[in-house]
Design a protein around this motif. Structure first.
Motif, PDB file in Angstrom:
ATOM      1  N   THR A 137      49.006   8.948  58.754  1.00  0.00           N
ATOM      2  CA  THR A 137      47.982   9.631  59.542  1.00  0.00           C
ATOM      3  C   THR A 137      48.379   9.656  61.008  1.00  0.00           C
ATOM      4  O   THR A 137      49.019   8.723  61.512  1.00  0.00           O
ATOM      5  CB  THR A 137      46.621   8.937  59.369  1.00  0.00           C
ATOM      6  OG1 THR A 137      46.252   8.977  57.993  1.00  0.00           O
ATOM      7  CG2 THR A 137      45.532   9.631  60.190  1.00  0.00           C
ATOM      8  N   ASP A 138      48.007  10.721  61.696  1.00  0.00           N
ATOM      9  CA  ASP A 138      48.287  10.872  63.118  1.00  0.00           C
ATOM     10  C   ASP A 138      47.749   9.662  63.883  1.00  0.00           C
ATOM     11  O   ASP A 138      46.557   9.330  63.788  1.00  0.00           O
ATOM     12  CB  ASP A 138      47.608  12.147  63.630  1.00  0.00           C
ATOM     13  CG  ASP A 138      48.002  12.469  65.073  1.00  0.00           C
ATOM     14  OD1 ASP A 138      48.638  11.611  65.720  1.00  0.00           O
ATOM     15  OD2 ASP A 138      47.679  13.585  65.530  1.00  0.00           O
ATOM     16  N   PRO A 139      48.597   8.971  64.646  1.00  0.00           N
ATOM     17  CA  PRO A 139      48.138   7.777  65.390  1.00  0.00           C
ATOM     18  C   PRO A 139      47.016   8.060  66.367  1.00  0.00           C
ATOM     19  O   PRO A 139      46.316   7.135  66.786  1.00  0.00           O
ATOM     20  CB  PRO A 139      49.408   7.319  66.121  1.00  0.00           C
ATOM     21  CG  PRO A 139      50.548   7.903  65.343  1.00  0.00           C
ATOM     22  CD  PRO A 139      50.038   9.210  64.793  1.00  0.00           C
ATOM     23  N   ILE A 168      40.785   1.108  60.820  1.00  0.00           N
ATOM     24  CA  ILE A 168      39.918   0.693  59.708  1.00  0.00           C
ATOM     25  C   ILE A 168      40.715   0.637  58.412  1.00  0.00           C
ATOM     26  O   ILE A 168      40.597  -0.309  57.620  1.00  0.00           O
ATOM     27  CB  ILE A 168      38.730   1.658  59.559  1.00  0.00           C
ATOM     28  CG1 ILE A 168      37.802   1.546  60.786  1.00  0.00           C
ATOM     29  CG2 ILE A 168      37.949   1.359  58.285  1.00  0.00           C
ATOM     30  CD1 ILE A 168      37.161   0.193  60.954  1.00  0.00           C
ATOM     31  N   ALA A 169      41.542   1.649  58.175  1.00  0.00           N
ATOM     32  CA  ALA A 169      42.343   1.690  56.940  1.00  0.00           C
ATOM     33  C   ALA A 169      43.319   0.526  56.887  1.00  0.00           C
ATOM     34  O   ALA A 169      43.502  -0.101  55.830  1.00  0.00           O
ATOM     35  CB  ALA A 169      43.092   3.020  56.850  1.00  0.00           C
ATOM     36  N   LYS A 170      43.961   0.206  58.009  1.00  0.00           N
ATOM     37  CA  LYS A 170      44.903  -0.916  58.033  1.00  0.00           C
ATOM     38  C   LYS A 170      44.204  -2.237  57.722  1.00  0.00           C
ATOM     39  O   LYS A 170      44.666  -3.024  56.882  1.00  0.00           O
ATOM     40  CB  LYS A 170      45.575  -1.004  59.410  1.00  0.00           C
ATOM     41  CG  LYS A 170      46.619   0.066  59.672  1.00  0.00           C
ATOM     42  CD  LYS A 170      47.253  -0.148  61.041  1.00  0.00           C
ATOM     43  CE  LYS A 170      48.342   0.883  61.304  1.00  0.00           C
ATOM     44  NZ  LYS A 170      48.962   0.695  62.642  1.00  0.00           N
ATOM     45  N   GLY A 171      43.094  -2.486  58.402  1.00  0.00           N
ATOM     46  CA  GLY A 171      42.375  -3.737  58.178  1.00  0.00           C
ATOM     47  C   GLY A 171      41.867  -3.867  56.753  1.00  0.00           C
ATOM     48  O   GLY A 171      41.990  -4.938  56.142  1.00  0.00           O
ATOM     49  N   ALA A 172      41.310  -2.782  56.214  1.00  0.00           N
ATOM     50  CA  ALA A 172      40.785  -2.822  54.845  1.00  0.00           C
ATOM     51  C   ALA A 172      41.909  -3.015  53.840  1.00  0.00           C
ATOM     52  O   ALA A 172      41.762  -3.741  52.848  1.00  0.00           O
ATOM     53  CB  ALA A 172      40.015  -1.538  54.544  1.00  0.00           C
TER      54      ALA A 172
END
Length: 542
Positions: free
Chosen positions: A429-431, A439-443
Protein backbone atom coordinates in the motif's frame (compact mmCIF):
# COMPACT_ATOMS: atom_id res chain seq x y z
CA UNK A 1 -32.84 -51.11 48.09
CA UNK A 2 -33.28 -53.48 45.08
CA UNK A 3 -36.99 -52.64 44.63
CA UNK A 4 -36.52 -48.90 44.28
CA UNK A 5 -35.73 -46.89 41.13
CA UNK A 6 -33.85 -44.14 42.96
CA UNK A 7 -30.47 -43.87 41.20
CA UNK A 8 -31.04 -46.81 38.84
CA UNK A 9 -31.51 -46.49 35.06
CA UNK A 10 -31.21 -48.56 31.95
CA UNK A 11 -28.59 -47.85 29.30
CA UNK A 12 -30.80 -45.22 27.71
CA UNK A 13 -31.20 -43.24 30.92
CA UNK A 14 -34.74 -44.38 31.71
CA UNK A 15 -35.53 -45.18 35.38
CA UNK A 16 -35.17 -48.83 36.31
CA UNK A 17 -35.23 -50.94 39.44
CA UNK A 18 -31.87 -50.96 41.14
CA UNK A 19 -31.86 -54.75 40.98
CA UNK A 20 -32.22 -54.63 37.18
CA UNK A 21 -30.31 -51.41 36.52
CA UNK A 22 -27.39 -51.45 34.08
CA UNK A 23 -26.62 -47.77 34.65
CA UNK A 24 -26.79 -45.27 37.49
CA UNK A 25 -27.51 -41.57 37.65
CA UNK A 26 -24.71 -39.05 37.94
CA UNK A 27 -25.72 -38.18 41.52
CA UNK A 28 -25.67 -41.83 42.53
CA UNK A 29 -22.27 -42.26 40.89
CA UNK A 30 -20.82 -39.31 42.81
CA UNK A 31 -22.40 -40.57 46.04
CA UNK A 32 -20.91 -44.04 45.68
CA UNK A 33 -17.63 -43.33 43.89
CA UNK A 34 -16.86 -39.69 44.55
CA UNK A 35 -15.44 -37.15 42.10
CA UNK A 36 -12.03 -38.74 41.74
CA UNK A 37 -10.85 -40.72 38.72
CA UNK A 38 -10.20 -44.43 38.56
CA UNK A 39 -6.62 -45.48 39.37
CA UNK A 40 -4.31 -45.69 36.38
CA UNK A 41 -3.15 -49.05 35.11
CA UNK A 42 0.44 -49.09 33.90
CA UNK A 43 -0.20 -52.12 31.70
CA UNK A 44 -3.11 -50.44 29.96
CA UNK A 45 -1.29 -47.10 29.70
CA UNK A 46 1.90 -48.56 28.19
CA UNK A 47 0.01 -50.71 25.70
CA UNK A 48 -2.30 -47.92 24.52
CA UNK A 49 0.43 -45.26 24.46
CA UNK A 50 2.91 -47.35 22.46
CA UNK A 51 0.24 -48.59 20.04
CA UNK A 52 -1.73 -45.41 19.33
CA UNK A 53 0.37 -42.33 20.15
CA UNK A 54 4.07 -43.18 20.05
CA UNK A 55 4.20 -43.89 16.27
CA UNK A 56 2.74 -40.43 15.53
CA UNK A 57 5.18 -38.69 17.87
CA UNK A 58 8.01 -40.43 16.01
CA UNK A 59 6.51 -39.41 12.66
CA UNK A 60 6.75 -35.72 13.59
CA UNK A 61 10.50 -35.98 13.03
CA UNK A 62 9.85 -36.58 9.31
CA UNK A 63 8.23 -33.18 8.81
CA UNK A 64 10.32 -30.84 6.63
CA UNK A 65 12.08 -28.25 8.80
CA UNK A 66 15.30 -26.74 7.40
CA UNK A 67 15.45 -23.44 9.32
CA UNK A 68 18.82 -22.11 10.39
CA UNK A 69 17.78 -21.79 14.04
CA UNK A 70 16.14 -24.26 16.38
CA UNK A 71 13.42 -21.82 17.43
CA UNK A 72 12.01 -21.62 13.91
CA UNK A 73 12.02 -25.41 13.62
CA UNK A 74 10.25 -25.67 16.98
CA UNK A 75 7.67 -23.11 15.83
CA UNK A 76 7.18 -25.13 12.66
CA UNK A 77 6.52 -28.31 14.66
CA UNK A 78 4.13 -26.60 17.09
CA UNK A 79 2.25 -24.90 14.26
CA UNK A 80 1.89 -28.18 12.41
CA UNK A 81 0.63 -30.18 15.39
CA UNK A 82 -1.34 -27.26 16.81
CA UNK A 83 -3.06 -26.47 13.52
CA UNK A 84 -3.34 -29.29 10.97
CA UNK A 85 -5.54 -26.89 8.98
CA UNK A 86 -2.62 -24.48 8.54
CA UNK A 87 -0.21 -27.34 7.71
CA UNK A 88 -2.54 -28.81 5.09
CA UNK A 89 -3.36 -25.34 3.76
CA UNK A 90 0.31 -24.49 3.17
CA UNK A 91 0.84 -27.88 1.54
CA UNK A 92 -2.04 -27.58 -0.92
CA UNK A 93 -1.29 -23.90 -1.59
CA UNK A 94 2.29 -24.84 -2.49
CA UNK A 95 1.13 -27.38 -5.06
CA UNK A 96 -1.44 -24.99 -6.54
CA UNK A 97 1.11 -22.18 -6.76
CA UNK A 98 3.46 -24.54 -8.58
CA UNK A 99 0.76 -25.31 -11.14
CA UNK A 100 -0.05 -21.61 -11.52
CA UNK A 101 3.61 -20.76 -12.14
CA UNK A 102 3.75 -23.32 -14.95
CA UNK A 103 0.55 -21.94 -16.52
CA UNK A 104 1.76 -18.36 -16.14
CA UNK A 105 4.80 -19.06 -18.34
CA UNK A 106 2.95 -20.98 -21.05
CA UNK A 107 2.79 -17.89 -23.33
CA UNK A 108 6.61 -17.88 -23.33
CA UNK A 109 7.05 -21.62 -23.84
CA UNK A 110 9.06 -21.12 -27.02
CA UNK A 111 11.69 -19.22 -25.09
CA UNK A 112 14.51 -21.62 -24.08
CA UNK A 113 14.69 -20.21 -20.55
CA UNK A 114 10.98 -20.43 -19.74
CA UNK A 115 11.13 -23.99 -18.41
CA UNK A 116 14.18 -23.10 -16.31
CA UNK A 117 12.37 -20.11 -14.84
CA UNK A 118 9.37 -22.25 -13.91
CA UNK A 119 11.49 -24.84 -12.14
CA UNK A 120 13.60 -22.23 -10.34
CA UNK A 121 10.62 -20.19 -9.12
CA UNK A 122 8.78 -23.33 -8.01
CA UNK A 123 11.79 -24.51 -6.02
CA UNK A 124 12.15 -21.12 -4.34
CA UNK A 125 8.67 -21.19 -2.77
CA UNK A 126 10.27 -21.89 0.63
CA UNK A 127 12.40 -18.74 0.44
CA UNK A 128 11.70 -14.98 0.86
CA UNK A 129 12.12 -14.26 -2.85
CA UNK A 130 12.68 -10.65 -3.93
CA UNK A 131 12.95 -9.08 -7.40
CA UNK A 132 14.93 -5.91 -8.10
CA UNK A 133 13.22 -2.74 -9.27
CA UNK A 134 15.80 -2.43 -12.06
CA UNK A 135 13.87 -3.83 -15.02
CA UNK A 136 16.90 -3.80 -17.33
CA UNK A 137 18.87 -5.89 -14.85
CA UNK A 138 16.06 -8.43 -14.65
CA UNK A 139 15.73 -8.50 -18.43
CA UNK A 140 19.45 -9.18 -18.74
CA UNK A 141 18.94 -12.51 -16.97
CA UNK A 142 16.65 -13.49 -19.81
CA UNK A 143 18.07 -11.95 -22.97
CA UNK A 144 21.82 -12.06 -22.32
CA UNK A 145 23.37 -15.25 -23.65
CA UNK A 146 25.93 -15.44 -20.83
CA UNK A 147 23.16 -15.58 -18.24
CA UNK A 148 21.95 -18.97 -19.40
CA UNK A 149 24.65 -20.36 -17.11
CA UNK A 150 23.03 -18.46 -14.22
CA UNK A 151 19.80 -20.41 -14.66
CA UNK A 152 21.56 -23.75 -15.12
CA UNK A 153 23.77 -23.32 -12.07
CA UNK A 154 20.90 -22.12 -9.90
CA UNK A 155 18.81 -25.17 -10.78
CA UNK A 156 21.78 -27.43 -10.14
CA UNK A 157 22.41 -25.93 -6.70
CA UNK A 158 18.70 -26.05 -5.82
CA UNK A 159 18.62 -29.78 -6.48
CA UNK A 160 18.91 -30.60 -2.76
CA UNK A 161 15.54 -31.97 -1.61
CA UNK A 162 13.76 -33.14 1.49
CA UNK A 163 12.56 -36.33 -0.11
CA UNK A 164 12.04 -39.99 0.57
CA UNK A 165 14.63 -41.77 2.69
CA UNK A 166 14.88 -45.09 4.48
CA UNK A 167 14.07 -43.46 7.83
CA UNK A 168 11.07 -41.60 6.39
CA UNK A 169 9.70 -44.67 4.67
CA UNK A 170 10.25 -46.76 7.81
CA UNK A 171 8.41 -44.25 10.01
CA UNK A 172 5.47 -44.09 7.62
CA UNK A 173 5.23 -47.87 7.30
CA UNK A 174 5.50 -48.20 11.08
CA UNK A 175 2.61 -45.79 11.64
CA UNK A 176 0.48 -47.47 8.98
CA UNK A 177 1.07 -51.02 10.26
CA UNK A 178 0.62 -49.96 13.89
CA UNK A 179 -2.67 -48.25 13.04
CA UNK A 180 -4.02 -51.26 11.13
CA UNK A 181 -2.96 -53.78 13.79
CA UNK A 182 -4.31 -51.79 16.71
CA UNK A 183 -7.62 -51.17 14.94
CA UNK A 184 -8.05 -54.86 14.19
CA UNK A 185 -7.03 -55.80 17.72
CA UNK A 186 -9.40 -53.30 19.34
CA UNK A 187 -12.35 -54.43 17.22
CA UNK A 188 -11.72 -58.15 17.52
CA UNK A 189 -11.19 -58.36 21.31
CA UNK A 190 -13.70 -57.59 24.04
CA UNK A 191 -14.57 -54.03 23.16
CA UNK A 192 -15.97 -53.25 26.62
CA UNK A 193 -12.64 -53.89 28.33
CA UNK A 194 -10.73 -50.68 29.19
CA UNK A 195 -13.16 -48.81 26.96
CA UNK A 196 -12.38 -45.43 28.53
CA UNK A 197 -8.63 -45.80 27.97
CA UNK A 198 -8.97 -47.15 24.44
CA UNK A 199 -7.09 -45.23 21.76
CA UNK A 200 -9.49 -45.53 18.82
CA UNK A 201 -10.20 -41.80 18.91
CA UNK A 202 -6.49 -41.03 19.32
CA UNK A 203 -5.66 -42.99 16.17
CA UNK A 204 -8.24 -41.05 14.16
CA UNK A 205 -7.45 -37.56 15.46
CA UNK A 206 -3.74 -37.96 14.58
CA UNK A 207 -4.16 -39.56 11.16
CA UNK A 208 -3.89 -36.20 9.38
CA UNK A 209 -0.17 -36.22 10.25
CA UNK A 210 0.42 -39.22 8.00
CA UNK A 211 -1.22 -37.39 5.08
CA UNK A 212 0.77 -34.18 5.65
CA UNK A 213 4.14 -35.94 6.00
CA UNK A 214 3.61 -38.06 2.88
CA UNK A 215 2.38 -34.99 1.01
CA UNK A 216 5.50 -32.97 1.79
CA UNK A 217 7.72 -35.90 0.87
CA UNK A 218 5.87 -36.08 -2.44
CA UNK A 219 6.52 -32.39 -3.13
CA UNK A 220 10.13 -32.55 -1.88
CA UNK A 221 10.37 -28.91 -0.76
CA UNK A 222 13.71 -27.11 -0.84
CA UNK A 223 13.68 -25.79 2.71
CA UNK A 224 17.29 -25.74 3.90
CA UNK A 225 17.67 -22.01 4.57
CA UNK A 226 21.47 -22.00 4.43
CA UNK A 227 21.53 -23.99 1.19
CA UNK A 228 18.90 -21.76 -0.42
CA UNK A 229 20.75 -18.59 0.49
CA UNK A 230 24.11 -19.91 -0.70
CA UNK A 231 22.61 -21.29 -3.92
CA UNK A 232 21.26 -17.93 -5.05
CA UNK A 233 24.34 -16.09 -3.78
CA UNK A 234 26.65 -18.33 -5.82
CA UNK A 235 24.43 -18.11 -8.87
CA UNK A 236 24.39 -14.30 -8.72
CA UNK A 237 28.19 -14.29 -8.97
CA UNK A 238 27.71 -15.69 -12.49
CA UNK A 239 25.13 -13.10 -13.55
CA UNK A 240 25.84 -10.36 -16.11
CA UNK A 241 24.26 -6.96 -16.59
CA UNK A 242 22.91 -5.68 -19.91
CA UNK A 243 26.26 -4.02 -20.57
CA UNK A 244 28.03 -7.37 -20.31
CA UNK A 245 29.65 -6.71 -16.93
CA UNK A 246 29.62 -9.34 -14.23
CA UNK A 247 27.48 -8.60 -11.18
CA UNK A 248 30.39 -9.70 -9.02
CA UNK A 249 32.52 -6.88 -10.48
CA UNK A 250 29.98 -4.13 -9.77
CA UNK A 251 28.00 -2.81 -6.84
CA UNK A 252 24.76 -3.57 -8.65
CA UNK A 253 22.02 -5.30 -6.69
CA UNK A 254 21.22 -8.77 -8.08
CA UNK A 255 18.06 -9.08 -10.13
CA UNK A 256 16.77 -11.98 -8.01
CA UNK A 257 17.79 -12.39 -4.37
CA UNK A 258 16.56 -13.59 -0.98
CA UNK A 259 15.67 -11.36 1.96
CA UNK A 260 16.71 -13.68 4.79
CA UNK A 261 16.43 -11.01 7.51
CA UNK A 262 13.19 -9.12 6.95
CA UNK A 263 11.39 -6.79 9.32
CA UNK A 264 9.18 -7.92 12.17
CA UNK A 265 6.18 -7.50 9.88
CA UNK A 266 7.45 -10.11 7.41
CA UNK A 267 9.18 -12.33 9.94
CA UNK A 268 7.47 -15.59 8.90
CA UNK A 269 8.40 -15.05 5.25
CA UNK A 270 12.07 -15.58 6.08
CA UNK A 271 11.43 -18.87 7.90
CA UNK A 272 12.22 -21.69 5.47
CA UNK A 273 10.08 -24.54 6.91
CA UNK A 274 7.33 -24.99 4.30
CA UNK A 275 4.45 -24.50 6.73
CA UNK A 276 5.34 -20.79 6.52
CA UNK A 277 4.44 -20.81 2.82
CA UNK A 278 1.10 -19.40 3.94
CA UNK A 279 2.95 -16.11 4.62
CA UNK A 280 5.04 -16.15 1.41
CA UNK A 281 2.34 -16.88 -1.13
CA UNK A 282 1.31 -13.29 -1.97
CA UNK A 283 4.92 -12.09 -2.25
CA UNK A 284 5.75 -15.12 -4.39
CA UNK A 285 2.93 -14.30 -6.79
CA UNK A 286 4.19 -10.76 -7.23
CA UNK A 287 7.75 -11.99 -7.82
CA UNK A 288 6.56 -14.48 -10.43
CA UNK A 289 4.50 -11.79 -12.15
CA UNK A 290 7.52 -9.51 -12.41
CA UNK A 291 9.69 -12.25 -13.90
CA UNK A 292 6.90 -13.14 -16.32
CA UNK A 293 6.58 -9.49 -17.35
CA UNK A 294 10.31 -9.46 -18.09
CA UNK A 295 9.81 -12.49 -20.35
CA UNK A 296 6.93 -10.67 -21.98
CA UNK A 297 9.21 -7.72 -22.78
CA UNK A 298 12.08 -9.86 -24.02
CA UNK A 299 10.06 -12.36 -26.04
CA UNK A 300 9.59 -10.10 -29.12
CA UNK A 301 13.37 -9.69 -29.36
CA UNK A 302 13.79 -13.45 -29.07
CA UNK A 303 11.41 -13.91 -32.01
CA UNK A 304 13.23 -11.13 -33.87
CA UNK A 305 16.58 -12.90 -33.57
CA UNK A 306 15.12 -16.19 -34.79
CA UNK A 307 13.56 -14.80 -37.95
CA UNK A 308 15.17 -15.23 -41.35
CA UNK A 309 17.42 -12.45 -42.77
CA UNK A 310 14.69 -11.68 -45.35
CA UNK A 311 12.16 -11.22 -42.60
CA UNK A 312 14.56 -8.99 -40.70
CA UNK A 313 14.74 -6.70 -43.71
CA UNK A 314 11.05 -5.91 -43.29
CA UNK A 315 9.76 -3.31 -40.94
CA UNK A 316 9.49 -4.81 -37.44
CA UNK A 317 7.91 -1.86 -35.71
CA UNK A 318 4.77 -3.93 -35.05
CA UNK A 319 6.48 -5.63 -32.13
CA UNK A 320 5.75 -2.59 -30.01
CA UNK A 321 9.25 -2.59 -28.50
CA UNK A 322 12.24 -0.33 -29.08
CA UNK A 323 15.31 -2.51 -29.56
CA UNK A 324 18.57 -0.61 -29.21
CA UNK A 325 21.82 -2.36 -30.12
CA UNK A 326 25.01 -1.07 -28.51
CA UNK A 327 28.63 -1.27 -29.61
CA UNK A 328 27.84 -2.24 -33.20
CA UNK A 329 29.63 -0.85 -36.22
CA UNK A 330 27.42 1.45 -38.33
CA UNK A 331 27.95 -0.59 -41.48
CA UNK A 332 26.75 -3.79 -39.86
CA UNK A 333 23.51 -5.24 -41.10
CA UNK A 334 21.26 -5.56 -38.03
CA UNK A 335 19.34 -8.31 -39.80
CA UNK A 336 22.23 -10.78 -39.76
CA UNK A 337 21.95 -13.28 -36.93
CA UNK A 338 25.41 -12.86 -35.46
CA UNK A 339 26.78 -11.28 -32.36
CA UNK A 340 23.61 -12.32 -30.59
CA UNK A 341 25.38 -12.04 -27.27
CA UNK A 342 26.20 -8.35 -27.86
CA UNK A 343 24.66 -6.25 -25.11
CA UNK A 344 21.39 -4.52 -25.84
CA UNK A 345 18.62 -2.78 -23.99
CA UNK A 346 14.89 -3.37 -24.37
CA UNK A 347 12.69 -0.47 -23.44
CA UNK A 348 8.97 -1.26 -23.59
CA UNK A 349 6.56 1.50 -24.45
CA UNK A 350 4.34 0.62 -21.50
CA UNK A 351 4.91 -1.69 -18.60
CA UNK A 352 2.04 -3.33 -16.80
CA UNK A 353 2.00 -2.52 -13.09
CA UNK A 354 1.99 -5.65 -10.96
CA UNK A 355 -1.29 -6.42 -9.25
CA UNK A 356 -1.40 -6.50 -5.48
CA UNK A 357 -2.70 -10.07 -5.30
CA UNK A 358 -2.18 -11.54 -8.76
CA UNK A 359 -4.50 -13.55 -10.96
CA UNK A 360 -6.25 -16.47 -9.31
CA UNK A 361 -4.77 -15.87 -5.85
CA UNK A 362 -8.09 -15.86 -4.02
CA UNK A 363 -9.26 -18.92 -5.93
CA UNK A 364 -6.18 -20.85 -4.82
CA UNK A 365 -6.65 -19.64 -1.24
CA UNK A 366 -10.28 -20.83 -1.30
CA UNK A 367 -9.45 -24.27 -2.73
CA UNK A 368 -6.57 -24.79 -0.30
CA UNK A 369 -8.75 -23.74 2.63
CA UNK A 370 -11.57 -26.12 1.71
CA UNK A 371 -9.23 -29.11 1.34
CA UNK A 372 -7.39 -28.30 4.58
CA UNK A 373 -10.64 -27.94 6.53
CA UNK A 374 -11.85 -31.20 5.00
CA UNK A 375 -8.78 -33.05 6.29
CA UNK A 376 -8.93 -31.49 9.76
CA UNK A 377 -12.61 -32.02 10.43
CA UNK A 378 -12.82 -35.45 8.90
CA UNK A 379 -10.10 -36.81 11.21
CA UNK A 380 -11.22 -34.80 14.24
CA UNK A 381 -14.85 -35.56 13.45
CA UNK A 382 -14.06 -39.27 13.28
CA UNK A 383 -12.50 -39.13 16.75
CA UNK A 384 -15.45 -37.12 18.05
CA UNK A 385 -17.92 -39.65 16.58
CA UNK A 386 -16.08 -42.58 18.19
CA UNK A 387 -16.35 -40.97 21.64
CA UNK A 388 -19.89 -39.68 21.15
CA UNK A 389 -21.24 -43.19 20.55
CA UNK A 390 -19.28 -44.73 23.42
CA UNK A 391 -21.80 -45.07 26.29
CA UNK A 392 -22.98 -42.92 27.84
CA UNK A 393 -23.84 -41.48 24.41
CA UNK A 394 -23.27 -37.76 24.20
CA UNK A 395 -20.46 -35.28 24.58
CA UNK A 396 -18.21 -36.01 27.52
CA UNK A 397 -14.80 -34.75 28.57
CA UNK A 398 -12.90 -36.68 25.89
CA UNK A 399 -15.08 -35.73 22.94
CA UNK A 400 -15.25 -32.11 24.16
CA UNK A 401 -11.44 -31.99 24.36
CA UNK A 402 -11.07 -33.20 20.75
CA UNK A 403 -13.75 -30.75 19.62
CA UNK A 404 -11.82 -27.91 21.25
CA UNK A 405 -8.67 -29.12 19.49
CA UNK A 406 -10.38 -28.91 16.11
CA UNK A 407 -11.85 -25.49 16.85
CA UNK A 408 -8.54 -24.04 18.03
CA UNK A 409 -6.76 -25.55 15.02
CA UNK A 410 -9.22 -23.81 12.71
CA UNK A 411 -8.90 -20.57 14.67
CA UNK A 412 -5.09 -20.63 14.31
CA UNK A 413 -5.40 -21.08 10.54
CA UNK A 414 -7.89 -18.21 10.24
CA UNK A 415 -5.77 -15.89 12.38
CA UNK A 416 -2.52 -16.67 10.57
CA UNK A 417 -4.14 -16.32 7.14
CA UNK A 418 -5.62 -12.95 8.10
CA UNK A 419 -2.22 -11.90 9.44
CA UNK A 420 -0.54 -12.70 6.11
CA UNK A 421 -3.22 -10.77 4.19
CA UNK A 422 -2.79 -7.68 6.37
CA UNK A 423 0.99 -7.93 6.11
CA UNK A 424 0.90 -8.01 2.32
CA UNK A 425 -1.59 -5.13 2.26
CA UNK A 426 0.71 -3.03 4.45
CA UNK A 427 3.76 -3.77 2.29
CA UNK A 428 2.07 -3.04 -1.04
CA UNK A 429 0.00 0.00 0.00
CA UNK A 430 1.10 3.56 -0.71
CA UNK A 431 3.04 4.77 2.37
CA UNK A 432 1.16 8.07 2.18
CA UNK A 433 -1.85 6.19 3.57
CA UNK A 434 -0.01 6.07 6.86
CA UNK A 435 -2.98 5.40 9.15
CA UNK A 436 -4.32 2.31 7.37
CA UNK A 437 -0.80 0.94 6.86
CA UNK A 438 0.03 1.41 10.52
CA UNK A 439 -3.19 -0.32 11.60
CA UNK A 440 -2.58 -3.22 9.20
CA UNK A 441 1.01 -3.67 10.42
CA UNK A 442 0.05 -3.69 14.08
CA UNK A 443 -2.89 -6.05 13.56
CA UNK A 444 -0.80 -8.42 11.43
CA UNK A 445 1.97 -8.75 14.02
CA UNK A 446 -0.51 -9.13 16.88
CA UNK A 447 -2.55 -11.81 15.07
CA UNK A 448 0.57 -13.73 14.05
CA UNK A 449 1.86 -13.88 17.61
CA UNK A 450 -1.59 -14.78 18.93
CA UNK A 451 -1.89 -17.60 16.41
CA UNK A 452 1.49 -19.05 17.39
CA UNK A 453 0.64 -18.94 21.08
CA UNK A 454 -2.70 -20.68 20.53
CA UNK A 455 -1.06 -23.27 18.26
CA UNK A 456 1.59 -24.04 20.88
CA UNK A 457 -1.04 -24.51 23.58
CA UNK A 458 -3.15 -26.63 21.23
CA UNK A 459 -0.23 -28.88 20.23
CA UNK A 460 0.85 -29.52 23.82
CA UNK A 461 -2.78 -29.91 24.84
CA UNK A 462 -3.39 -32.64 22.26
CA UNK A 463 -0.52 -34.74 23.60
CA UNK A 464 -1.66 -34.14 27.18
CA UNK A 465 -5.24 -35.15 26.32
CA UNK A 466 -4.04 -38.45 24.84
CA UNK A 467 -1.82 -39.18 27.84
CA UNK A 468 -4.61 -38.36 30.29
CA UNK A 469 -6.99 -40.60 28.39
CA UNK A 470 -4.61 -43.55 28.55
CA UNK A 471 -4.00 -42.83 32.24
CA UNK A 472 -7.72 -43.09 33.13
CA UNK A 473 -7.83 -39.45 34.26
CA UNK A 474 -11.07 -39.02 32.31
CA UNK A 475 -12.50 -42.20 33.86
CA UNK A 476 -14.67 -40.41 36.42
CA UNK A 477 -18.38 -39.85 36.98
CA UNK A 478 -18.52 -36.43 35.34
CA UNK A 479 -16.83 -37.55 32.11
CA UNK A 480 -18.39 -41.02 31.79
CA UNK A 481 -21.94 -39.75 32.29
CA UNK A 482 -21.78 -37.11 29.50
CA UNK A 483 -22.76 -34.47 32.03
CA UNK A 484 -21.79 -31.73 29.56
CA UNK A 485 -24.72 -32.43 27.25
CA UNK A 486 -27.20 -34.41 29.38
CA UNK A 487 -27.15 -32.06 32.35
CA UNK A 488 -29.52 -33.23 35.10
CA UNK A 489 -30.35 -36.34 33.06
CA UNK A 490 -26.75 -37.53 33.05
CA UNK A 491 -26.18 -41.19 33.84
CA UNK A 492 -23.27 -43.62 33.74
CA UNK A 493 -23.41 -47.04 32.10
CA UNK A 494 -21.88 -49.69 34.34
CA UNK A 495 -22.83 -52.75 32.33
CA UNK A 496 -22.70 -52.84 28.54
CA UNK A 497 -25.47 -54.62 26.66
CA UNK A 498 -25.06 -56.24 23.28
CA UNK A 499 -26.75 -53.35 21.45
CA UNK A 500 -24.30 -50.94 23.15
CA UNK A 501 -21.35 -53.04 21.97
CA UNK A 502 -22.79 -53.20 18.44
CA UNK A 503 -23.23 -49.41 18.34
CA UNK A 504 -19.69 -48.88 19.61
CA UNK A 505 -18.28 -51.30 17.05
CA UNK A 506 -20.07 -49.54 14.20
CA UNK A 507 -18.99 -46.11 15.44
CA UNK A 508 -15.36 -47.17 15.86
CA UNK A 509 -15.30 -48.82 12.45
CA UNK A 510 -16.98 -45.76 10.92
CA UNK A 511 -14.37 -43.48 12.48
CA UNK A 512 -11.56 -45.59 11.04
CA UNK A 513 -13.15 -45.60 7.58
CA UNK A 514 -13.83 -41.85 7.62
CA UNK A 515 -10.35 -40.81 8.74
CA UNK A 516 -8.68 -43.41 6.50
CA UNK A 517 -10.59 -42.42 3.35
CA UNK A 518 -9.93 -38.74 4.07
CA UNK A 519 -6.19 -39.38 4.34
CA UNK A 520 -6.19 -41.28 1.06
CA UNK A 521 -8.25 -38.61 -0.72
CA UNK A 522 -5.91 -35.88 0.53
CA UNK A 523 -2.87 -37.79 -0.70
CA UNK A 524 -4.50 -38.32 -4.11
CA UNK A 525 -5.26 -34.60 -4.38
CA UNK A 526 -1.63 -33.74 -3.63
CA UNK A 527 -0.53 -36.17 -6.35
CA UNK A 528 -3.07 -34.67 -8.73
CA UNK A 529 -1.75 -31.13 -8.24
CA UNK A 530 1.94 -31.76 -7.72
CA UNK A 531 3.07 -32.48 -11.30
CA UNK A 532 2.35 -29.48 -13.57
CA UNK A 533 3.40 -29.55 -17.20
CA UNK A 534 6.36 -27.20 -17.62
CA UNK A 535 6.60 -25.01 -20.72
CA UNK A 536 8.88 -26.49 -23.33
CA UNK A 537 10.82 -24.63 -26.03
CA UNK A 538 9.74 -27.34 -28.43
CA UNK A 539 6.06 -26.53 -27.96
CA UNK A 540 4.15 -24.95 -30.80
CA UNK A 541 1.76 -22.05 -30.56
CA UNK A 542 -1.85 -23.08 -30.87
Amino acid sequence: MPNTTVGGTDNKGLPALVADATAITYDMCVQECGHHAEPASWTTFSQQFSAWLLPYLALISQLPFGANDKLSNLQSMLLTVGSPVLAAYSLILTTLNGRWIARRFLPYRRHPLASRAVRALSRLQQAPLRITDDHDLLSALIHHEKNQQWWDELLSWLNLTHSWSISAATSIVWVFIAFIFTVIDSLSTNIDESVWANGQAVGSVWLWLLAVVVGWLQISPKCDSVHLDHSLERANKLAFTSSGKSIAETDTEPAIYLDMDPSTLRYDESRSPPIFNYARSAALVQAVERVADAFDVCLPFFHYLHRTPQAHAKDSSSTGETIEFLDREPQENPGVKKKIADPFIIRPRARRMPQRWGDGTWERIFISSCIALFLQWSTTGAAFMVLWYTPTKGMGCRSFAYLCYGILSTLVWAVMLLSSILSHYAVTTDPQRAFSVRIAKGASIMLRRLGKCVASVNAIGLVVICVLQFGNVFDRCYCNSSKLTLGDKAYMVIQFRQDDIDDMTQAWAGGVVLSGITTIVFYLLVNLFVEPSFPSPDSRNN
